[in-house]
Structure formats: structure tokens, C-alpha cells
Design a protein around this motif. Structure first.
Motif, PDB file in Angstrom:
ATOM      1  N   ASP A 269       0.835  -1.206   0.000  1.00  0.00           N
ATOM      2  CA  ASP A 269       0.000   0.000   0.000  1.00  0.00           C
ATOM      3  C   ASP A 269       0.867   1.253   0.000  1.00  0.00           C
ATOM      4  OD1 ASP A 269      -2.344  -1.359   0.080  1.00  0.00           O
ATOM      5  OD2 ASP A 269      -2.887  -0.824   2.139  1.00  0.00           O
ATOM      6  N   MET A 270       1.886   1.234   0.820  1.00  0.00           N
ATOM      7  CA  MET A 270       2.717   2.433   0.966  1.00  0.00           C
ATOM      8  C   MET A 270       3.464   2.742  -0.322  1.00  0.00           C
ATOM      9  SD  MET A 270       4.126   1.937   4.882  1.00  0.00           S
ATOM     10  CE  MET A 270       5.386   3.216   4.713  1.00  0.00           C
ATOM     11  N   LYS A 271       3.858   1.696  -1.030  1.00  0.00           N
ATOM     12  CA  LYS A 271       4.597   1.905  -2.274  1.00  0.00           C
ATOM     13  C   LYS A 271       3.681   2.364  -3.403  1.00  0.00           C
ATOM     14  CE  LYS A 271       6.846  -2.109  -1.713  1.00  0.00           C
ATOM     15  NZ  LYS A 271       7.744  -3.255  -1.892  1.00  0.00           N
ATOM     16  N   SER A 272       2.409   2.024  -3.288  1.00  0.00           N
ATOM     17  CA  SER A 272       1.485   2.384  -4.359  1.00  0.00           C
ATOM     18  C   SER A 272       1.155   3.870  -4.274  1.00  0.00           C
ATOM     19  CB  SER A 272       0.190   1.586  -4.221  1.00  0.00           C
ATOM     20  OG  SER A 272      -0.659   2.222  -3.305  1.00  0.00           O
ATOM     21  N   PRO A 273       0.727   4.443  -5.395  1.00  0.00           N
ATOM     22  CA  PRO A 273       0.374   5.869  -5.360  1.00  0.00           C
ATOM     23  C   PRO A 273      -0.962   6.103  -4.663  1.00  0.00           C
ATOM     24  CG  PRO A 273       0.010   4.963  -7.546  1.00  0.00           C
ATOM     25  CD  PRO A 273       0.654   3.882  -6.740  1.00  0.00           C
ATOM     26  N   TYR A 274      -1.699   5.026  -4.405  1.00  0.00           N
ATOM     27  CA  TYR A 274      -3.002   5.193  -3.786  1.00  0.00           C
ATOM     28  C   TYR A 274      -2.851   5.551  -2.323  1.00  0.00           C
ATOM     29  CZ  TYR A 274      -4.248   2.551  -7.932  1.00  0.00           C
ATOM     30  OH  TYR A 274      -4.375   2.114  -9.206  1.00  0.00           O
ATOM     31  N   HIS A 275      -3.932   6.060  -1.813  1.00  0.00           N
ATOM     32  CA  HIS A 275      -3.961   6.435  -0.411  1.00  0.00           C
ATOM     33  C   HIS A 275      -4.266   5.212   0.447  1.00  0.00           C
ATOM     34  CE1 HIS A 275      -6.283   8.027   3.085  1.00  0.00           C
ATOM     35  NE2 HIS A 275      -5.116   8.592   3.222  1.00  0.00           N
ATOM     36  N   MET A 276      -3.387   4.897   1.364  1.00  0.00           N
ATOM     37  CA  MET A 276      -3.637   3.725   2.203  1.00  0.00           C
ATOM     38  C   MET A 276      -4.599   4.070   3.336  1.00  0.00           C
ATOM     39  SD  MET A 276      -1.076   1.265   4.412  1.00  0.00           S
ATOM     40  CE  MET A 276      -0.400   2.427   5.590  1.00  0.00           C
ATOM     41  N   SER A 277      -5.581   3.197   3.513  1.00  0.00           N
ATOM     42  CA  SER A 277      -6.454   3.310   4.671  1.00  0.00           C
ATOM     43  C   SER A 277      -6.670   1.881   5.130  1.00  0.00           C
ATOM     44  CB  SER A 277      -7.770   3.961   4.262  1.00  0.00           C
ATOM     45  OG  SER A 277      -8.623   4.042   5.360  1.00  0.00           O
ATOM     46  N   ARG A 278      -5.868   1.469   6.076  1.00  0.00           N
ATOM     47  CA  ARG A 278      -5.836   0.049   6.413  1.00  0.00           C
ATOM     48  C   ARG A 278      -5.996  -0.165   7.912  1.00  0.00           C
ATOM     49  NH1 ARG A 278      -4.445  -4.829   4.109  1.00  0.00           N
ATOM     50  NH2 ARG A 278      -4.036  -3.960   2.055  1.00  0.00           N
ATOM     51  N   LEU A 279      -6.744  -1.201   8.215  1.00  0.00           N
ATOM     52  CA  LEU A 279      -6.957  -1.572   9.607  1.00  0.00           C
ATOM     53  C   LEU A 279      -6.074  -2.777   9.906  1.00  0.00           C
ATOM     54  CD1 LEU A 279      -8.924  -1.163  12.110  1.00  0.00           C
ATOM     55  CD2 LEU A 279     -10.330  -2.938  11.080  1.00  0.00           C
ATOM     56  N   LEU A 280      -5.218  -2.656  10.909  1.00  0.00           N
ATOM     57  CA  LEU A 280      -4.386  -3.788  11.294  1.00  0.00           C
ATOM     58  C   LEU A 280      -4.888  -4.348  12.621  1.00  0.00           C
ATOM     59  CD1 LEU A 280      -1.960  -5.695  11.147  1.00  0.00           C
ATOM     60  CD2 LEU A 280      -0.559  -3.901  12.160  1.00  0.00           C
ATOM     61  N   GLN A 281      -5.394  -5.564  12.560  1.00  0.00           N
ATOM     62  CA  GLN A 281      -5.886  -6.192  13.769  1.00  0.00           C
ATOM     63  C   GLN A 281      -4.930  -7.270  14.217  1.00  0.00           C
ATOM     64  OE1 GLN A 281     -10.009  -7.096  14.366  1.00  0.00           O
ATOM     65  NE2 GLN A 281     -10.342  -6.847  12.189  1.00  0.00           N
ATOM     66  N   GLY A 282      -4.745  -7.355  15.508  1.00  0.00           N
ATOM     67  CA  GLY A 282      -3.918  -8.427  16.026  1.00  0.00           C
ATOM     68  C   GLY A 282      -4.180  -8.521  17.496  1.00  0.00           C
ATOM     69  N   ASP A 283      -4.303  -9.724  17.968  1.00  0.00           N
ATOM     70  CA  ASP A 283      -4.594  -9.940  19.370  1.00  0.00           C
ATOM     71  C   ASP A 283      -3.491  -9.311  20.222  1.00  0.00           C
ATOM     72  OD1 ASP A 283      -5.952 -10.875  21.514  1.00  0.00           O
ATOM     73  OD2 ASP A 283      -5.999 -12.955  20.840  1.00  0.00           O
ATOM     74  N   MET A 425     -12.382   0.172   4.342  1.00  0.00           N
ATOM     75  CA  MET A 425     -10.959   0.073   4.627  1.00  0.00           C
ATOM     76  C   MET A 425     -10.454  -1.311   4.263  1.00  0.00           C
ATOM     77  SD  MET A 425      -9.756   1.653   8.052  1.00  0.00           S
ATOM     78  CE  MET A 425     -10.716   2.307   9.242  1.00  0.00           C
ATOM     79  N   ASP A 426      -9.155  -1.393   4.027  1.00  0.00           N
ATOM     80  CA  ASP A 426      -8.546  -2.705   3.866  1.00  0.00           C
ATOM     81  C   ASP A 426      -8.219  -3.234   5.249  1.00  0.00           C
ATOM     82  OD1 ASP A 426      -8.157  -2.942   0.881  1.00  0.00           O
ATOM     83  OD2 ASP A 426      -7.299  -0.969   1.295  1.00  0.00           O
ATOM     84  N   VAL A 427      -8.258  -4.537   5.394  1.00  0.00           N
ATOM     85  CA  VAL A 427      -8.027  -5.116   6.710  1.00  0.00           C
ATOM     86  C   VAL A 427      -6.884  -6.121   6.651  1.00  0.00           C
ATOM     87  CG1 VAL A 427      -9.039  -6.433   8.609  1.00  0.00           C
ATOM     88  CG2 VAL A 427     -10.471  -4.852   7.300  1.00  0.00           C
ATOM     89  N   SER A 428      -5.940  -5.984   7.569  1.00  0.00           N
ATOM     90  CA  SER A 428      -4.887  -6.983   7.731  1.00  0.00           C
ATOM     91  C   SER A 428      -5.016  -7.581   9.120  1.00  0.00           C
ATOM     92  CB  SER A 428      -3.500  -6.347   7.615  1.00  0.00           C
ATOM     93  OG  SER A 428      -3.254  -5.948   6.293  1.00  0.00           O
ATOM     94  N   VAL A 429      -4.769  -8.852   9.222  1.00  0.00           N
ATOM     95  CA  VAL A 429      -4.923  -9.506  10.518  1.00  0.00           C
ATOM     96  C   VAL A 429      -3.673 -10.303  10.875  1.00  0.00           C
ATOM     97  CG1 VAL A 429      -6.304 -11.119  11.872  1.00  0.00           C
ATOM     98  CG2 VAL A 429      -7.408  -9.726  10.114  1.00  0.00           C
ATOM     99  N   ILE A 430      -3.121 -10.036  12.062  1.00  0.00           N
ATOM    100  CA  ILE A 430      -2.048 -10.898  12.580  1.00  0.00           C
ATOM    101  C   ILE A 430      -2.731 -11.979  13.397  1.00  0.00           C
ATOM    102  CG2 ILE A 430       0.081 -11.033  13.918  1.00  0.00           C
ATOM    103  CD1 ILE A 430       0.536  -8.139  13.566  1.00  0.00           C
ATOM    104  N   ASP A 431      -2.803 -13.172  12.830  1.00  0.00           N
ATOM    105  CA  ASP A 431      -3.594 -14.214  13.481  1.00  0.00           C
ATOM    106  C   ASP A 431      -2.699 -15.293  14.082  1.00  0.00           C
ATOM    107  OD1 ASP A 431      -2.635 -15.152  11.132  1.00  0.00           O
ATOM    108  OD2 ASP A 431      -4.573 -15.662  10.257  1.00  0.00           O
ATOM    109  N   GLU A 432      -1.597 -14.861  14.622  1.00  0.00           N
ATOM    110  CA  GLU A 432      -0.613 -15.833  15.129  1.00  0.00           C
ATOM    111  C   GLU A 432       0.215 -15.141  16.202  1.00  0.00           C
ATOM    112  OE1 GLU A 432       2.097 -16.674  11.978  1.00  0.00           O
ATOM    113  OE2 GLU A 432       3.308 -18.062  13.153  1.00  0.00           O
ATOM    114  N   LEU A 433       0.480 -15.827  17.289  1.00  0.00           N
ATOM    115  CA  LEU A 433       1.320 -15.241  18.331  1.00  0.00           C
ATOM    116  C   LEU A 433       2.759 -15.707  18.133  1.00  0.00           C
ATOM    117  CD1 LEU A 433      -0.886 -15.672  21.541  1.00  0.00           C
ATOM    118  CD2 LEU A 433      -0.651 -13.660  20.080  1.00  0.00           C
ATOM    119  N   PRO A 434       3.729 -14.902  18.597  1.00  0.00           N
ATOM    120  CA  PRO A 434       5.124 -15.349  18.490  1.00  0.00           C
ATOM    121  C   PRO A 434       5.295 -16.720  19.142  1.00  0.00           C
ATOM    122  CG  PRO A 434       5.055 -13.064  19.197  1.00  0.00           C
ATOM    123  CD  PRO A 434       3.641 -13.553  19.173  1.00  0.00           C
ATOM    124  N   ALA A 435       6.189 -17.520  18.583  1.00  0.00           N
ATOM    125  CA  ALA A 435       6.386 -18.884  19.070  1.00  0.00           C
ATOM    126  C   ALA A 435       6.787 -18.890  20.539  1.00  0.00           C
ATOM    127  CB  ALA A 435       7.467 -19.574  18.235  1.00  0.00           C
ATOM    128  N   GLY A 436       6.436 -19.950  21.227  1.00  0.00           N
ATOM    129  CA  GLY A 436       6.889 -20.125  22.601  1.00  0.00           C
ATOM    130  C   GLY A 436       5.981 -19.495  23.635  1.00  0.00           C
TER     131      GLY A 436
END
Ligand code: ADP
Ligand code: MG
Length: 680
Positions: A269-283, A425-436
């Protein structure tokens, strides 16, 4: 010309007056009336009386077995009683204030009655009685009415409109979709929604209408998104990939797959000329901060500035120090701006933002004030964005040029809400916790078990670990009977006297005091931190392994989960203890859910179920649209499907050209989505 778009007065039998009544509930065209759906159906299908539960409403057929007896009581009130055979069961029936029925009911007469079943007395309190065995309509629609419009009236108008105009009903969905999902066609759907024959038909009608509503809604949302992407130019970042990789390699840990994936989505998104409007979800604990740091660095490498906005000062300071650790070695200049920044420092910071000396600024909502200006703001990140109002989010987006914007949230927004309330908005999800990471063990304890809880905490303290103790309110309130932080602090100080240091943190302290105690907690000089919910968002002290929450029933599920996320940040087993004596079912249910799952998405889905969509974000800013028949919570599968289909349609050429899609296309165009206007 589509005849259904004619005004209601075109229907024979609907005059000016009736049309005026219908207009009051928002119905203007014939189509509006035909698409005025019932909100439920009365079920008049015959039931086997032995399967009916106490208190349920039933319709049964039977034969009258005893002569009806009529008695009067009170002022002109009457009670008519008789018995009837329903199959092999002898059942009593009682009709209030329908004395006229006495002469109509005779022994052996077949009747169909509808009413409430009293199991103990084997009796039905009759609402409706018919003298045939023919149940004419098994499912009778119930419409909401308002003003002078009666239930009978609305039914009659719909029936008139349907009879005269049913041939003009046109299909809105393309054949391909109708076939793929085996949906009723529009004509059948309109007939069956108002005049259903069977339960199955009611079900099929719902499927069709719900899908259509969602598809249309998603098409509009996505058309709007497409428009915004193509029309609005955002910052176009370009940076040296090798330099960014070097930064990633220098991190103390490898990124998780999920972190890498969302990072790629954001950087694209950042590299594109478009305007980024993104939701980042993560537990909580999924590692959003480091993702933010990498994106900020990319922005700075591209010659821009970055801003990180957070809801509390404590969080701002924490982010400032952790980002400084990561970015300072790479020659990045960071600054902190909050309401307690001293005047001189503040003036200097503002000036350095304009000159471009500062690369990254971290702050509270102080950042969106008018006098804060940038040389070249390229990226704005907000953490825990649900804490900011819609308006604040907008101001931020408009700050200096047209920066790319990333909204981060640790309150997992149930997917259904994310794609309705944040559909543009575009949505990104971190659906994983760091190992351990170990699962945080969660227990629910009653208040009388406090002693055991405190000695459990002591075991952790002996091993050098730390604990949070959260209290709902800071001041005594007799009415609410809430344990206050001061009291708890006193109790614990007494309990752990001479062994452990107990700190206190609450909203009435000034920021120097807050800082001081937080710092001592971070350094393990304070072992137990008694706090109000100010620690809720983002605080990171990996050595803390116990989270004790007083009066846990006073918190919502999402908030409890958020609080629990303060522990379990290191390698050690962590615990969350909910101290609660909930009086309501919902309160008990909340405690159970917390003990059963650690997954923030499940917690938030349950929260949504218990609270309903309107309450999830707080009424005002919910942004969740209203549907006529669809329900974002219960019909989420249909919503997902419709979203997927809408994405493909919007991207396809056929959608914008072929006659097959004309009806849908017109709806989208008329909604204003293509001019970037907001629609409801
Ligand atoms: P949140 O998503 O709740 O903001 P943080 O960004 O605060 O989570 O990260 C929580 C903790 O996990 C931090 O101590 C951070 O350094 C650590 N962390 C982040 N990513 C990873 C990773 N890929 N591997 C191991 N630890 C990580
Ligand atoms: Mg965070």
C-alpha cells in the motif's frame, strides 16, 4: 420505465391518505411497499400437544368435548371455558371476554385454536379460535407499524400492490448467483416473504433476501473503496529494500509468518500511489508494535516523516522508549509529544517537525492539534484506534498532504463488524502469536476465596515474578459496592508487609507520579501494581505473570481480554484470575468464556453476541448499517460470501457492462458510491 418505481397512489385501493400513512414509515414507491418485509411470522402450524413446552404459543386442532361454560367477573369481564380432545389428549381451553363464542361452540364441533399452553393445567388460553379444521395460512407475517397505520392496513396494502404489480417484479441478482446458491428468484421471494406456505419457504426467503441485501451493501462499499483508491493520491513511498531488510535482520527475533504477511500488505500500500487506509488487527501480544516500527522506518527511508498516535500518555511513553531502542541505532530521530510535554520542549519539537529534523513523532491526541505541522508527513499510525472517535480519525487523515494511514487495534473487531463498519478500509490480521508463548491460564474465583488467591500470587512473587491487580473504580461508591483501588492497595500492603512493594496507579495521579510508579514496576522495584484500568492498553512488562481483576463482572469481555493481555508477554507461564460474584446470567457467561478461551477473536465474537452490534463500539460511532432483514451477527456466513462475491464482481469487466448486472449496477451508481459520497 420500471412500473414498480411509480408512486403508491398508482395502486388501486391506495388513495392519497393511505399513501401519506405509508410515506410516514418511509415507503414511497410500489417497490418500497413490496420490499417492506415482516420482522417475524406467527406460526400457526399444527403441533403435537405432547411436544409443546410450557408457556409456548401453539396452534392445535381438536374436537369440543364439553358444553362451554360462561362466567362473568369484575366489570363486564367474561370467561368462557370448555374442554376439547386433541388427538388422545383432553385439553381445557379458556377464552377471555369473547362471550359471543358461547353459542358457536357445540359438542363435537371441530375447532382450531391458537394460544398459550399451560402444561400443569393442560390448558390453553385462547387468542384465536376458528371453527374449521382448515388452517388457512400457517405462517402469518407480522409487520412493524407506526402512527395511524394498522397491522391490518399494511397487510391489505401489500396484498393489493402484490396482486396488481407482481408481474412487474424484476430480478436483481444475476442468474449465475441464483443458481450457485440455489436462491429463490425475486418474484417467488416477494410472494413468499408476504404469503409463505411453509416454514421451509420462510427459510428460503430469508436466505435470498439476506444475501441480496449483503451483496448490494458490499458492492457499494467496494465501489467506494475502489473510487477512493483510484481518485485519491496518497504518499508514494519508495525506499531501499536492502536497508529495510538490514533493519529487520537486526531485530532480536525473527518475525512470525503473520507479521511478515501483514507487513507485505502494508508496504505494498505504501509503495502504491493510492492512499492507504488500512486496519491492522492483532490480538494482544501478537507483535503489532514491531510491524509499526518497520513501516515507520520505511517511511523515513523514503524521505518522509512518521507519526504514531496512541490514546494514553503511558502508552505513548512506552512506545517512545521501545521504538527508540529499535530505531535510534539506525540514525532515526524520534520525539515524544503529550499534554505534559514542557512548553519549551514542546516549542522546540513543533519547530523540528516543521523543519524535518524529527523523523518520527509519538504522542497522544496532542498530535492532531492545529499547531502541529509537519515538513513531509508520509505515514500516520494510530494504536488502539477504537479509542479515538471517528472525527479524530478523520482529522488525522487530513493532516499535512495526504499521508497513508494505518489503524492498529488489539480489540479484535469481529470480522462481521470489521467488514461492515470498516468496509471501506482494507483489513490486515495478525492471526498468530510469536512462538513459545504459553496459554494464559485463567481462573474465576469468588470473593470469599481472596485469601487463597493472594497466597497463590505470593508464590509467583517469591519466584521473582510480578503481578497486576486491577480495580474498576478509584473512589468508594456505596451504591455500586465496588472495591476501590485505594482500599485494595491498603489491603495488599498490609498482606505483603515487609516482603513486597505494592505500587498504586490511577487516573487521578499526575503524569510524573504515574511515570514514577510505572518505571519502578518495569524495573521490578514495585512487585505488585494495583491499578485502575489505565494499564489496559498496550503496557508491556514481560516479567509480570499474574493479572488479578477485582469485580471482573463489571468489565466487558473485550476489556477483560485486553487486561489479560498484559501478562503472558514473556516465556513464563502466566495467570489471570477473575475475582467476581456475578449476579446475572450474562455476567456468569462472561466469566466462563474468559476461562475457556484465550483467543481474542472468539472473545470478541461472543462479546458481540452478548451485546449486539450497536453496543460493540458504543452507539454513536458504530457505523454498522441497518439492514431490513439481514443480521450481521447471525448471518455472518452470508455476509462473508457476499463480500467475496462483491469483490470479484467489482473487479470484473462484466459487472460494469453486461445487462445481466444492470439492476445491481444501477443500485450502486444511485447510491453515490462512485462519486465517493458516503451513503447510509
Ligand atoms: P501488541 O500486538 O499487543 O502491541 P507488542 O507489539 O507489544 O504486541 O508485542 C508483544 C511482545 O512480543 C513484545 O515484547 C515484543 O517485543 C514481542 N514480539 C513481537 N514480535 C515478536 C516475534 N516475532 N517473536 C518474538 N517476540 C516478539
Ligand atoms: Mg500494542
Amino acid at each position: 420505465m420500471n412500473k414498480l418505481l411509480l408512486p403508491l397512489t398508482e395502486v388501486k385501493g391506495i388513495g392519497e391518505d393511505s399513501a401519506a400513512l405509508l410515506t410516514q414509515i418511509g415507503l414511497v414507491t410500489i417497490r418500497d411497499l413490496l420490499e417492506y418485509y415482516p420482522f417475524r411470522y406467527e406460526d400457526y402450524t399444527l403441533k403435537d400437544i405432547s411436544e409443546v413446552k410450557h408457556g409456548e404459543r401453539v396452534t392445535i386442532e381438536g374436537r369440543v368435548h364439553s358444553e362451554p361454560s360462561l362466567s362473568y367477573y369484575g366489570h363486564k369481564k367474561s370467561r368462557l371455558m370448555f374442554r376439547l380432545f386433541v388427538g388422545s389428549h383432553l385439553v381445557s381451553a379458556v377464552c377471555f371476554n369473547q362471550a359471543y363464542l358461547k353459542n358457536k361452540i357445540s359438542i363435537n364441533q371441530a375447532v382450531t385454536i391458537t394460544g398459550k399452553w399451560d402444561q400443569g393445567r393442560a390448558m390453553i388460553t385462547v387468542n384465536e379460535l376458528r371453527l374449521t379444521n382448515n388452517v388457512s395460512q400457517a405462517f402469518v407475517p407480522v409487520y412493524s407499524t407506526r402512527g395511524d397505520l394498522t397491522a391490518k392496513g399494511i397487510k391489505r396494502f401489500i396484498s393489493l400492490a402484490y396482486k396488481q404489480y407482481k408481474d412487474y417484479i424484476e430480478e436483481t441478482l444475476p442468474q449465475e448467483l441464483l443458481q450457485r446458491y440455489k436462491l429463490l428468484n425475486k418474484k417467488d421471494a416477494i410472494r413468499a416473504v408476504h404469503f409463505p406456505n411453509t416454514q421451509e419457504e420462510v427459510k428460503q426467503v430469508r436466505r435470498r433476501i439476506v444475501y441480496e441485501e449483503f451483496l448490494l451493501f458490499q458492492l457499494k462499499m467496494q465501489a467506494l473503496r475502489k473510487y477512493e483508491r483510484e481518485q485519491s493520491k496518497g504518499a508514494q513511498h519508495s525506499y531501499d529494500e536492502d536497508q529495510l531488510d538490514a533493519f529487520k535482520d537486526a531485530l532480536p527475533f525473527p518475525l512470525t509468518n503473520a507479521q511478515n504477511r501483514v507487513l507485505q500488505e502494508i508496504l505494498n500500500d505504501m509503495k502504491s500511489p493510492y492512499h492507504m487506509s488500512r486496519l491492522l488487527q492483532g490480538d494482544v501480544g501478537s507483535g503489532k508494535t514491531v510491524v509499526a516500527a518497520i513501516c515507520m522506518y520505511a517511511s523515513v527511508l523514503s524521505g518522509n516523516q512518521g507519526a504514531l498516535m496512541v490514546p494514553t500518555e503511558i502508552l505513548a511513553e512506552q512506545h517512545f522508549s521501545s521504538l527508540t531502542d529499535l530505531l535510534l541505532p539506525f540514525g532515526i530521530k524520534l520525539a515524544l509529544l503529550t499534554s505534559s510535554t514542557k512548553t519549551r520542549e514542546r516549542r522546540e519539537t513543533l519547530q523540528q517537525l516543521v523543519s524535518g529534523e524529527i523523523d518520527i513523532i509519538i504522542g497522544t491526541h496532542s498530535l492532531i492539534q492545529d499547531e502541529v505541522n509537519f515538513k513531509n508527513l508520509g505515514l500516520v499510525i494510530t494504536d488502539e484506534q477504537h479509542r479515538f472517535g471517528v472525527e479524530q480519525r478523520r482529522v488525522l487523515r487530513q493532516k499535512g498532504g495526504n499521508p497513508d494511514v494505518l489503524f492498529m487495534t488489539a480489540t479484535p473487531i469481529p470480522r462481521t463488524l470489521a467488514i461492515t463498519a470498516f468496509g471501506e478500509m482494507d483489513v490486515s490480521v495478525i492471526d498468530e502469536l510469536p512462538a513459545g508463548r504459553k496459554k494464559i491460564e485463567t481462573y474465576w474465583a469468588k470473593h470469599h476465596m481472596l485469601d487463597r488467591v493472594l497466597s497463590f500470587i505470593e508464590k509467583e512473587l517469591t519466584q521473582g515474578k510480578q503481578a497486576y491487580v486491577i480495580c474498576p473504580l478509584i473512589e468508594e461508591s456505596d451504591k455500586l459496592d465496588v472495591q476501590n483501588a485505594l482500599d485494595v492497595h491498603a489491603t495488599l500492603t498490609q498482606y505483603y508487609r515487609g516482603k513486597y512493594e505494592i505500587g498504586l496507579l490511577h487516573g487521578r495521579m499526575n503524569s510524573a507520579e504515574k511515570d514514577d510508579v510505572m518505571r519502578r514496576f518495569e524495573k521490578n522495584e514495585v512487585h505488585v501494581l494495583v491499578s485502575t484500568t489505565v494499564v489496559e492498553v498496550g503496557v508491556n512488562v514481560p516479567n509480570a505473570t499474574v493479572m488479578l481483576i477485582y469485580d471482573a463482572e463489571r468489565f466487558g469481555l473485550a476489556q477483560l481480554h485486553q487486561l489479560r493481555g498484559r501478562v503472558g508477554r514473556g516465556q513464563d507461564q502466566s495467570y489471570c484470575i477473575l475475582l467476581a460474584d456475578p449476579k446475572t446470567e450474562i455476567g456468569q457467561e462472561r466469566m466462563r468464556i474468559m476461562t475457556e478461551t484465550n483467543d481474542g477473536f472468539i472473545v470478541s465474537e461472543k462479546d458481540l453476541e452478548l451485546r449486539g452490534p450497536g453496543d460493540f463500539f458504543g452507539k454513536k460511532q458504530s457505523g454498522v448499517p441497518e439492514f431490513k432483514m439481514a443480521d450481521v451477527v447471525h448471518d455472518y456466513r452470508a455476509l462473508e460470501t457476499a463480500r467475496h462475491d462483491a469483490t470479484l464482481l467489482i473487479q470484473s469487466e462484466a459487472f460494469w457492462k453486461d445487462s445481466e448486472f444492470e439492476a445491481l449496477r444501477l443500485e450502486v451508481i444511485q447510491s453515490g458510491a462512485l462519486e465517493g459520497e458516503k451513503f447510509d
